[in-house]
Every structure is written in structure tokens, then in C-alpha cells.
Design an enzyme around this catalytic site. Sequence first.
Site, PDB file in Angstrom:
ATOM      1  N   HIS A  14      -3.092  -8.460   1.622  1.00 39.25           N
ATOM      2  CA  HIS A  14      -2.430  -7.262   0.385  1.00 39.25           C
ATOM      3  C   HIS A  14      -0.999  -8.327  -0.058  1.00 39.25           C
ATOM      4  O   HIS A  14      -0.794  -7.863  -1.251  1.00 39.25           O
ATOM      5  CB  HIS A  14      -2.099  -6.184   1.514  1.00 39.25           C
ATOM      6  CG  HIS A  14      -3.496  -5.294   2.307  1.00 39.25           C
ATOM      7  ND1 HIS A  14      -4.145  -5.574   0.070  1.00 39.25           N
ATOM      8  CD2 HIS A  14      -3.889  -4.790   1.926  1.00 39.25           C
ATOM      9  CE1 HIS A  14      -4.607  -4.344   0.857  1.00 39.25           C
ATOM     10  NE2 HIS A  14      -4.963  -3.954   1.569  1.00 39.25           N
TER      11      HIS A  14
ATOM     12  N   CYS B  96     -10.924  -0.779   3.809  1.00 37.50           N
ATOM     13  CA  CYS B  96      -9.301  -0.688   3.538  1.00 37.50           C
ATOM     14  C   CYS B  96      -9.278   0.424   2.694  1.00 37.50           C
ATOM     15  O   CYS B  96      -9.495   1.700   2.618  1.00 37.50           O
ATOM     16  CB  CYS B  96      -9.154  -1.540   2.101  1.00 37.50           C
ATOM     17  SG  CYS B  96      -7.906  -1.689   1.350  1.00 37.50           S
ATOM     18  N   LEU B  97      -8.148   0.663   2.853  1.00 36.62           N
ATOM     19  CA  LEU B  97      -7.058   2.473   3.575  1.00 36.62           C
ATOM     20  C   LEU B  97      -6.269   2.472   1.716  1.00 36.62           C
ATOM     21  O   LEU B  97      -7.078   4.016   1.211  1.00 36.62           O
ATOM     22  CB  LEU B  97      -5.942   2.559   3.990  1.00 36.62           C
ATOM     23  CG  LEU B  97      -6.085   2.715   5.368  1.00 36.62           C
ATOM     24  CD1 LEU B  97      -4.378   2.724   6.017  1.00 36.62           C
ATOM     25  CD2 LEU B  97      -7.288   3.985   6.020  1.00 36.62           C
TER      26      LEU B  97
ATOM     27  N   GLN C  23       0.861  -1.421  -0.083  1.00 33.49           N
ATOM     28  CA  GLN C  23       0.045   0.023   0.116  1.00 33.49           C
ATOM     29  C   GLN C  23       0.642   1.528   0.139  1.00 33.49           C
ATOM     30  O   GLN C  23       0.488   2.121  -0.219  1.00 33.49           O
ATOM     31  CB  GLN C  23      -1.201  -0.003   1.591  1.00 33.49           C
ATOM     32  CG  GLN C  23      -2.487  -0.744   1.747  1.00 33.49           C
ATOM     33  CD  GLN C  23      -3.169  -1.321   2.466  1.00 33.49           C
ATOM     34  OE1 GLN C  23      -2.429  -1.816   3.201  1.00 33.49           O
ATOM     35  NE2 GLN C  23      -4.198  -0.636   2.466  1.00 33.49           N
TER      36      GLN C  23
ATOM     37  N   HIS D 281      -6.673  -9.166   7.001  1.00 37.28           N
ATOM     38  CA  HIS D 281      -6.601  -9.202   5.692  1.00 37.28           C
ATOM     39  C   HIS D 281      -5.563  -7.747   4.963  1.00 37.28           C
ATOM     40  O   HIS D 281      -5.069  -7.925   3.872  1.00 37.28           O
ATOM     41  CB  HIS D 281      -7.140  -7.710   6.057  1.00 37.28           C
ATOM     42  CG  HIS D 281      -7.585  -5.907   5.265  1.00 37.28           C
ATOM     43  ND1 HIS D 281      -8.902  -6.009   4.544  1.00 37.28           N
ATOM     44  CD2 HIS D 281      -6.965  -5.070   4.865  1.00 37.28           C
ATOM     45  CE1 HIS D 281      -8.701  -5.006   4.382  1.00 37.28           C
ATOM     46  NE2 HIS D 281      -7.604  -4.571   3.943  1.00 37.28           N
ATOM     47  N   GLU D 282      -4.551  -7.686   6.008  1.00 37.12           N
ATOM     48  CA  GLU D 282      -3.407  -7.451   5.866  1.00 37.12           C
ATOM     49  C   GLU D 282      -2.428  -8.378   5.067  1.00 37.12           C
ATOM     50  O   GLU D 282      -1.320  -8.047   4.209  1.00 37.12           O
ATOM     51  CB  GLU D 282      -2.460  -7.075   6.514  1.00 37.12           C
ATOM     52  CG  GLU D 282      -2.981  -5.939   7.544  1.00 37.12           C
ATOM     53  CD  GLU D 282      -3.260  -4.511   6.191  1.00 37.12           C
ATOM     54  OE1 GLU D 282      -2.824  -4.566   4.923  1.00 37.12           O
ATOM     55  OE2 GLU D 282      -4.676  -3.474   7.098  1.00 37.12           O
TER      56      GLU D 282
HETATM   57 ZN   LIG Z   1      -6.384  -2.945   2.831  1.00 34.79          ZN
END
Ligand SMILES: [Zn+2]
Length: 170
Positions: free
Chosen positions: A139, A93-94, A51, A135-136
Amino acid sequence: MTNKGVVIFGDPVLRKKAVAIARIDDRIRALSAHMFEVMKKARGIGLAANQVSALDRLVVIDTNRGDTKGHCLTLINPEIIGASGSVKLDEGCLSFPELSADVERSERIGFTATGLDGKRFEFEAEGILARAVQHEIDHLNGVLFIDHLGTTKKMLLKKQLEELKKLSKK
Ligand SMILES: [Zn+2]
């Protein structure tokens, strides 16, 4: 290191698989510090290296919220080693500003990771921490929370996703 914020959906880096970190050096320490800063600014509870356009298997987590004591963790090469139960919760999510959806994930997980001190540790998590870690780690594998949604829900979000894609190209 660039002072970029969070990468938005549509950027190909979010679909790439991050590479295992072989050595914890100044670059990794700086990346971790940078990620904590970005996450704090964005008021997130977790951030994966993808990210911020880095393809290292590094995740930062901060589940402390107001008076609610949580966990502040740097996870290097994290891996899920066990999971049980399943729970559906509204998740965001960012990299997807203003978008959220119900996502089903394991309720409890066990995971291992290496800390910035180079020590491998094992952790049992449930609740918000279990959700954030799943979640991470997704990613790091190029998997996004929208990948967990059913076709109908995805159809409903289609327009918003297209808008985000346009935004990410600006
Ligand atoms: Zn995320």
C-alpha cells in the site's frame, strides 16, 4: 484530522507512493492513533496511511483475534529485508469491500521498522503477520492486492472493481 473512514479503490491516493517519515511528532502519533481506531472499527488486521488519505510511510497492524494472540504493531518506514517460501491464501483489503482473491506471497519475511518510541527494530514474521506486513507495505508503494492477480482472475473481478470505483466517487 478528519474523521474519514477507509478510502475505497478508485481513489487516486491508493496509487500514490507514501513518503518516508523524518520525525515522529504529534501529527504522526495522532495519525497512528486514528488509524488504529479506523482499523478496529472496520475489523481489519492491518491498515496503511494511504487508506486514510495520508501519504506517510506508516502502517498499523493488529493480528489479535478472539482468543488467538497476535501482534499489535505500529510500523514507521517499514522495510522487508528478507523473504522465503511462498504461499497462496485468500486475501481481502479494507479498501475493497466484499472482495477477496487468492494471492501468492512470501511465507516468511524479515522486516525492519521504527516504532512510535523512535527505535528501529527487526522482526521475523510468518503466517498472518507476514501476509499483513507485505500487504500493507505494498500500500505504501501504491501497490494493491489485485496487482498480484493473474489476468484471468482480474477479468473475473472486472465488474466488481468497476462498481467499487463508482462507489469511491460518491
Ligand atoms: Zn489493503
